[in-house]
Design an enzyme around this catalytic site. Sequence first.
Site, PDB file in Angstrom:
ATOM      1  N   ARG A 133     -12.097   7.012   0.562  1.00  0.00           N
ATOM      2  CA  ARG A 133     -11.806   5.630   0.184  1.00  0.00           C
ATOM      3  C   ARG A 133     -12.520   5.203  -1.089  1.00  0.00           C
ATOM      4  O   ARG A 133     -12.392   4.064  -1.518  1.00  0.00           O
ATOM      5  CB  ARG A 133     -12.139   4.687   1.329  1.00  0.00           C
ATOM      6  CG  ARG A 133     -13.614   4.517   1.626  1.00  0.00           C
ATOM      7  CD  ARG A 133     -13.779   3.507   2.720  1.00  0.00           C
ATOM      8  NE  ARG A 133     -15.174   3.400   3.121  1.00  0.00           N
ATOM      9  CZ  ARG A 133     -15.583   2.667   4.131  1.00  0.00           C
ATOM     10  NH1 ARG A 133     -14.713   2.007   4.860  1.00  0.00           N
ATOM     11  NH2 ARG A 133     -16.856   2.595   4.454  1.00  0.00           N
TER      12      ARG A 133
ATOM     13  N   VAL B  23      -5.666  -0.558   5.466  1.00  0.00           N
ATOM     14  CA  VAL B  23      -5.932   0.848   5.775  1.00  0.00           C
ATOM     15  C   VAL B  23      -7.330   1.274   5.327  1.00  0.00           C
ATOM     16  O   VAL B  23      -7.975   0.604   4.530  1.00  0.00           O
ATOM     17  CB  VAL B  23      -4.864   1.772   5.134  1.00  0.00           C
ATOM     18  CG1 VAL B  23      -3.489   1.435   5.653  1.00  0.00           C
ATOM     19  CG2 VAL B  23      -4.904   1.662   3.603  1.00  0.00           C
ATOM     20  N   GLU B  24      -7.785   2.403   5.847  1.00  0.00           N
ATOM     21  CA  GLU B  24      -9.091   2.994   5.555  1.00  0.00           C
ATOM     22  C   GLU B  24     -10.235   2.011   5.780  1.00  0.00           C
ATOM     23  O   GLU B  24     -11.157   1.901   4.971  1.00  0.00           O
ATOM     24  CB  GLU B  24      -9.124   3.562   4.132  1.00  0.00           C
ATOM     25  CG  GLU B  24      -8.186   4.744   3.945  1.00  0.00           C
ATOM     26  CD  GLU B  24      -8.428   5.503   2.662  1.00  0.00           C
ATOM     27  OE1 GLU B  24      -9.508   5.350   2.061  1.00  0.00           O
ATOM     28  OE2 GLU B  24      -7.537   6.259   2.247  1.00  0.00           O
ATOM     29  N   GLY B  25     -10.188   1.308   6.892  1.00  0.00           N
ATOM     30  CA  GLY B  25     -11.212   0.322   7.215  1.00  0.00           C
ATOM     31  C   GLY B  25     -10.771  -1.045   6.752  1.00  0.00           C
ATOM     32  O   GLY B  25     -10.900  -1.381   5.578  1.00  0.00           O
TER      33      GLY B  25
END
Length: 539
Positions: A101, A223-225
């Site tokens: 990320r 997305v991704e946290g």
Amino acid sequence: TWDKRYITLAPVATILGLAFRAFDPDHLLGDKDDLGITLALVPTDTPGVKIGRRHFPAGQAFQNGPTQGDDVFIPMEWIIGGQERIGQGWRMLMDSLAAGRAISLPALGTGAAIFCARYAGAYARIRRQFGISIGRFEGVEEPLARIASYAYALDAARKMTAGALDEGEQPSVLSAILKYHATEKMRTALNDALDIHGGRGICDGPSNYLFGVYQSVPVAITVEGANILTRNLMIFGQGAIRCHPHLSKEMKASALEDPKESLEAFDKELWAHIGNATSNVARALWHNLTFAIFATTPEVRGIGGMYRQLHAACVTFAVAADLVMATLGGGLKRREGISARLGDILSELYLMSCVLKRFESDGMPAADLPLVEWNHRMSLYTIQNRLDEVLIDLPNRPVAWLLRIIAFPWGRRRRPPKGSLKHVCANLISADGETRERLTTGIYLGKGKSDPTGLMEEAFAAALTRDSIEAKLREAGKSGRTAVSDLDALVTEGTLSTEDADRLRNANALIREAIMVDDFAPDELAKRIKKAAAKKTAP
């Protein structure tokens, strides 16, 4: 057995990465029942594995969908790292996330902000209202300045963090900062760009170069946290221990098996911690009382004062973080509002450090200095406000009062960028110049009228031609409106050459073409709706 939603690439996957909590009730692997979070790679053709129907997030061509598993047998060799790595899945996930990320979403956010800087600036130059370019209105200058400054800061932070990855680092805290702020600033930049474009931005169709990106923003935010999670729990939650010079060492000392060795190591780190905290309190109060003029920082032409002010903010943040953690202890995990605001301060310190680094690395071009100053002023203003909010919510009121004296001995004196600075920053992307080209390096630039961005590029060049010719007319006592209404008369009287008249006609025609929007017959839209409905109901 599992049932998972929102899995990226699930519809086309041939192998699944599966995180699960492993249990060993029969103690086949040791004396523990709960072995912890573990990762495995599972082929999608394994009996019991099912891939569900595809999701359609934000109307984007983004492969995403659910997966299910029903009593799936997972051999030991499918465990990532084998038996030795059972229970180490959380660390693997965080290490992977730290790298991943810090690359894709920051690149997306930075690219979008740069894209908005180039084309919102171009549109603000070519589009006129009341006979003048809309980029000259203060209401438009403010978002233009914000877009330009965000683009500068994000590209600086992207390069800095990618450099850490290239050196083999696992910057989990920095990647969380960059993921959150790149996507949030992308959202703000796109909102600002749409506001500047007005109807040109919201009318969808082949010539609209903003709306599709705008629709996809929620995907990047989520997305991704998800950003709410990242801001409230991860940035300061992870950074509080990882970035502290003593906390992690104190924790390791207390975990030593030998009681005597543990006590000696802990006492050593504790006294070092106390000494560091005491020194920080004295330095923070001194620097805030003296406006940081005595701070020892790099003396760099044009930005030396910014380094000193940033140093004072760093020391003040260190004091605030230490005292907040000391008074709240483990309860800080439940005070997400305080954690989020401390994370905001940490983020601003990092982003502003990247901005100063970029300015030096670029050779300190004087034309870019207004963007550096805008970011500097906004960062210090944001730090001040977030720290004030922390002190308002801090349960221990005597500590909050002490911190307020240390941080704000002269009151909250920071102010956001002035209107004059916004005017300069806005002009950097609405006028042709080296800063505009340097700021927007690395993005796709369309060529020719068949590409909507290519058309905007040509229209921007036409606007520069238009403005230069009209400037000559004003010197001759003629208005731009007169030039539009009766070019032939100006040519006849000798005020305007035939060549300039043709150039002005062509420029105005090209600009009009660039600001037009797509339109459709009712049956064309009906076909689109039916086609979309058919796709939705297809198995």
